[in-house]
Design a protein around this motif. Sequence first.
Motif, short mmCIF file in Angstrom:
data_model
loop_
_atom_site.label_atom_id
_atom_site.label_comp_id
_atom_site.label_asym_id
_atom_site.label_seq_id
_atom_site.Cartn_x
_atom_site.Cartn_y
_atom_site.Cartn_z
N TYR A 73 -14.82 4.85 7.30
CA TYR A 73 -15.58 3.82 8.01
C TYR A 73 -17.02 3.65 7.52
CZ TYR A 73 -16.60 8.27 10.30
OH TYR A 73 -16.90 9.59 10.53
N PRO A 236 -17.71 -2.67 10.87
CA PRO A 236 -17.07 -2.53 9.56
C PRO A 236 -18.03 -2.82 8.40
CG PRO A 236 -15.77 -3.92 11.04
CD PRO A 236 -17.09 -3.70 11.71
N HIS A 237 -17.95 -1.98 7.40
CA HIS A 237 -18.76 -2.16 6.19
C HIS A 237 -17.84 -2.70 5.10
CE1 HIS A 237 -21.12 -1.42 2.67
NE2 HIS A 237 -22.13 -0.95 3.37
N PRO A 238 -18.23 -3.83 4.45
CA PRO A 238 -17.30 -4.46 3.49
C PRO A 238 -16.90 -3.55 2.32
CG PRO A 238 -19.50 -5.46 3.40
CD PRO A 238 -19.47 -4.59 4.61
N ASP A 239 -17.74 -2.60 1.96
CA ASP A 239 -17.42 -1.75 0.81
C ASP A 239 -16.72 -0.46 1.21
OD1 ASP A 239 -18.62 -3.67 -0.84
OD2 ASP A 239 -20.60 -2.78 -0.52
N THR A 240 -15.96 -0.53 2.29
CA THR A 240 -15.18 0.64 2.73
C THR A 240 -13.73 0.19 2.99
OG1 THR A 240 -15.55 0.22 5.09
CG2 THR A 240 -17.21 1.56 3.96
N GLY A 243 -13.21 -2.24 5.83
CA GLY A 243 -14.13 -3.36 5.77
C GLY A 243 -13.65 -4.65 6.38
N THR A 244 -12.34 -4.87 6.39
CA THR A 244 -11.84 -6.15 6.89
C THR A 244 -11.34 -6.08 8.33
OG1 THR A 244 -9.68 -5.65 5.98
CG2 THR A 244 -11.13 -7.00 4.60
N PHE A 245 -11.45 -4.89 8.94
CA PHE A 245 -10.96 -4.74 10.31
C PHE A 245 -11.77 -5.61 11.28
CE2 PHE A 245 -11.10 -2.70 14.50
CZ PHE A 245 -9.75 -2.78 14.82
N GLN A 246 -11.06 -6.34 12.13
CA GLN A 246 -11.77 -7.24 13.05
C GLN A 246 -11.43 -6.95 14.50
OE1 GLN A 246 -11.07 -11.30 11.99
NE2 GLN A 246 -12.50 -11.21 10.28
N TYR A 313 -23.66 0.66 7.86
CA TYR A 313 -22.92 -0.56 8.20
C TYR A 313 -23.83 -1.75 7.88
CZ TYR A 313 -25.68 0.46 12.36
OH TYR A 313 -26.72 0.78 13.20
#
Length: 355
Positions: A73, A236-240, A243-246, A313
């Motif tokens: 995460y 969510p951090h995009p570079d993990t 990242g796409t979890f909403q 994040y």
Amino acid sequence: MEKHKYLEMLHKLNQEENLEESEIVSLLACDEQEITEQLFRLADQKRQHYVGDEVHLRGLIEFSNVCRKNCFYCGLRRDNRRLKRYRMSEEEIYEVGKKIAHLGIKTVVLQSGEDPFYDAKTVARLVKRLKKLNIAVTLSIGERKKEEYALWREAGADRYLLKQETFDRELFRKLHPDDDYDVRLECQHILKELDYQVGSGNMVGLPGQSEESLASDIKHFQKWDFDMIGIGPFIPHPDTPFGTFQMETEKKYLLTLKTLALTRILTKTALLPATTALGTLIPGGRERALQCGANVLMPNCTPFTYRTQYAIYPGKICLTEEWGSCLPCMKRMVENLGRRIADDYGHRRRIPLPK
Ligand code: SAM
Ligand code: SF4
Ligand code: FES
């Protein structure tokens, strides 16, 4: 569930300051606005009763974003090659600590990724120097050996933050490719034995996290009697890998506040921060947290050049260029709520006040 059942639970919560885990699940899942508002009001009353109107400040220095771990995460995870890494020198950290003390902030928090570059002796030396400034020192530098924790305690460190992140074993495993649930919990146990004031906590809105998981977190906070409990939303951090979890922002926001409110009522005197992550999720999130049980704020005191690189994040607030500007901002925030900034060290008051 019928409304009167929720009202009964709130009544029990007020009287007994305790609930069964299944009842906590029901309250977390309840989407009746009136019930939620009543829960928040009750948490605010209990906060007032047990820890008063004072808000404790902790000057945060994020001194290294290098991390040997790969938590799914976190933006600081070692496989995130996009992040420019930094390490502050011992002298640099000390100088910032001195500036924090001069501002009148009574606690310095040293936080970093898990970075073995800072060996036990270096950290101990730094703690000793900072303690001479007449401040409390909190460490938040991850899992280390018992001997290291002991050395830092001897050097004068007062508190240690090591969040379990979740007390749901299965979920823990899915979040941490290189961490063991029991090892992390054992660290918190060791820290307690060494007489640190120990901080745990969780993230709210993680992929695969249920209301049952959160209720289990709250019961663990109560059972372990942690001195500090950091409750913040997962962002969510995009570079993990996550990242796409909403998750809908409002839902996550309310769930975080409910977790905070229930934790205040069940733990009575714990130190509960209004987290930067909540302020990042929603403007005014920290102010609302202060009205739902929180009594701690953590002004970001990391030098500007590094601050932007401590990107756990995205969209983190307080990335102001002028060093120290969180302090007047937080003073205003606290005053606007009719509260006041504490001028003591802000240790946890262990014995609950009589009712
Ligand atoms: N490395 C140490 C550790 O893990 O205990 C301390 C630094 S770590 C960056 C501090 C906290 O950041 C973690 O305890 C976690 O709760 C939080 N965190 C990490 N990634 C996050 C995210 N994507 N959203 C919200 N909080 C996050
Ligand atoms: Fe490292 Fe802590 Fe981030 Fe995990 S949460 S990757 S240990 S900084
Ligand atoms: Fe950090 Fe407002 S609290 S800038």
